[in-house]
Design a protein around this motif. Structure first.
Motif, PDB file in Angstrom:
ATOM      1  N   PRO A 180     -42.641 127.096 -40.943  1.00  0.00           N
ATOM      2  CA  PRO A 180     -42.357 126.583 -39.851  1.00  0.00           C
ATOM      3  C   PRO A 180     -42.711 126.047 -39.843  1.00  0.00           C
ATOM      4  CG  PRO A 180     -41.285 129.347 -40.724  1.00  0.00           C
ATOM      5  CD  PRO A 180     -42.342 128.668 -41.730  1.00  0.00           C
ATOM      6  N   ILE A 220     -43.200 121.839 -40.457  1.00  0.00           N
ATOM      7  CA  ILE A 220     -41.758 121.730 -39.641  1.00  0.00           C
ATOM      8  C   ILE A 220     -42.061 121.302 -37.836  1.00  0.00           C
ATOM      9  CG2 ILE A 220     -39.635 122.198 -38.787  1.00  0.00           C
ATOM     10  CD1 ILE A 220     -39.340 121.571 -41.546  1.00  0.00           C
ATOM     11  N   TYR A 221     -42.546 122.706 -36.959  1.00  0.00           N
ATOM     12  CA  TYR A 221     -42.299 121.881 -35.938  1.00  0.00           C
ATOM     13  C   TYR A 221     -43.895 121.207 -35.819  1.00  0.00           C
ATOM     14  CZ  TYR A 221     -39.275 125.516 -34.150  1.00  0.00           C
ATOM     15  OH  TYR A 221     -38.481 126.247 -34.244  1.00  0.00           O
ATOM     16  N   ARG A 256     -44.192 118.110 -37.341  1.00  0.00           N
ATOM     17  CA  ARG A 256     -43.737 116.735 -37.851  1.00  0.00           C
ATOM     18  C   ARG A 256     -43.124 116.195 -36.406  1.00  0.00           C
ATOM     19  NH1 ARG A 256     -41.699 116.094 -43.078  1.00  0.00           N
ATOM     20  NH2 ARG A 256     -40.068 114.293 -42.077  1.00  0.00           N
TER      21      ARG A 256
END
Lengths: 131, 131, 131, 131, 131, 131
Positions: D49, D53-54, D56
């Protein structure tokens, strides 16, 4: 619990044995808690999930508990039942590690919060069981 | 798919092998379908679920597929992925009967409609696979 | 649609303008499809979500569409509405990339199947819009 | 936490920085709580996560938190994580009002109970933070 | 609550009366609890669910509460609201038995854990009401 | 279907009658579709939901169908079963208007997309039934 018997005694008896073997005391506590609100539901709970489903051949009890732990973790709406079935998993021979892996895998299918919440339920059960 | 490689080659390679072994062509089709919408998501899908989770020791692949089939049936929002994982279950050695029992059991935890819809997905996969 | 007017004309008018600006033709199609089954529900749909919520100050429309796209992807039960709101996101100024990132992030909170299904809805909308 | 390091150090380091910046102490508490039940899951939580993800590009952190707050409110199964992300929203610059609007909007997509329960979580976080 | 009045006074007044008749004090408590976090949401809660929906002809209040109790039990994410609506069911004339039967039936559609959790909420409400 | 009989004939017979009365041909089609994938599940479907639950006194069939239509609309994961139970609602005496009101009300508890999708299922059933 003789007041719960019905003509279909074999399902009830089979279910009661399965419930005791799988869920142990936790299962009996749920049945007792239903007595003054919905005693018939206690009978149905013993007959259908335990008398009809868990006693079926075709899938071993360890796999049945993997399935239940996975589903309850993924749904995220049934912490009390997840607790009972993590203990049930230990009862039927799953290792602590197998249970943790099953729950972790749910991060893939239901997201990290579902897996995290499931792991914290497992932590509580393992502590109570001393495993 | 060399354009997807990144410094973390081992996870990607491990994941790609696991995806091929477990999901077979169906996994590759999902990866291909992501190419023009979100190619990085294809890489993440290979790296996290397959490179990080399915390759972990501590739970055998058959049990991992029981867990996934159970969860996807219970959630009821992922028919395409359930289809892939029923086929994956066959790939890693689950019998048709074990898959059907896993799905039927979900009637207890997620209701009869979830189990029914799961069984009809299984029926389609079994027909396509001729099992 | 004058037959739908009620004493509370300002909410209805505000909602109708918001619906047209945000959802465009897709919103009107939903309203039309409700005519012979539940015409009052079309009015309520215009008045509450669009008249009452989307027109509130305090959160810009781009953020409102990020919120809606995220929630509908995570829930996984509303593909037709997700389709409308991915188009709505483009209408209010979100880029294709911002929409894809929002959907991808849902893998963390609702699992990979939810994100995958959301991405395939987005793929369809982007193709239809030529973006 | 050196015992968690793996060959893929950059993802872990990027993730750890993102977790600290976004979730602050609350994120570290979750990681700590996992130590004796599933330490590898703490590493995966940081790497996927937060590391993947964060960090990106393509969607700013404020919008990422709007998406997460919306999704967790709508799902209604992740109150502890919603609490962390309402605080995270404040950390990355969302106003109290923007957070409240995001949660209120979920009444449209997931019903009034989901929005009400989300608002009461926010009330608790705002009180603890004195905002 | 005069500060909540708006040009659309009739919906608000109708809703306030319906809320008082159906939910009694419990409804007012929810409205009060929203005052410092989202006072507008209290107004919307009165206007849409109560002013617009519960006051519609075409379905009697007893059936409306059966529907709400069924849905909240099945969703499993709204225990506080289920509690309010089990009390509301009693307020509009449902018997204890009708409420128990509605919740039990949800075992078929949402699984046994959803029904069990609903029954335990009902048990608490019935005890508080002395029924 | 004599091959499905078991020692517990009374539940099966009661269930078969209830299924025929409530779901009509649609129920038999589901039972038939299960024959080659999970014939035992057809028997369980007749025995538990129909033999055990729908035949219980304490809640009339009209209210039972209101509960089921509400729950299936709210869950949003069971369109085929919702279709069967909207028809069942008509079979046991619910009016078209009562069914529409039940579904509309779900906007409050499960959001507008759930209600919209339910209404479109109802539209299809009403068209097929010519009501």
């Amino acid at each position: 619990m003789t007041q719960m018997s019905n003509p279909d005694d074999s399902r009830f008896e089979k279910g009661r044995e399965a419930l005791a073997r799988i869920d142990g005391e936790a299962g009996q506590k749920v049945v007792d808690a239903l007595k003054d609100i919905a005693p018939d539901f206690a009978r149905l709970l013993i007959e259908f999930p335990f008398g009809d489903i868990y006693t079926r051949p075709g899938l071993d009890l360890r796999s049945r508990e993997v399935a239940t732990i996975a589903a309850l973790t993924a749904l995220g709406t049934a912490a009390p039942q997840l607790k009972v079935h993590i203990a049930a998993g230990l009862n039927v021979g799953l290792s602590r590690e197998e249970i943790v892996e099953t729950i972790m895998q749910m991060a893939v299918y239901a997201g990290f919060p579902a897996a995290l919440n499931g792991l914290f339920v497992a932590k509580e059960v393992f502590a109570a069981r001393g495993v």
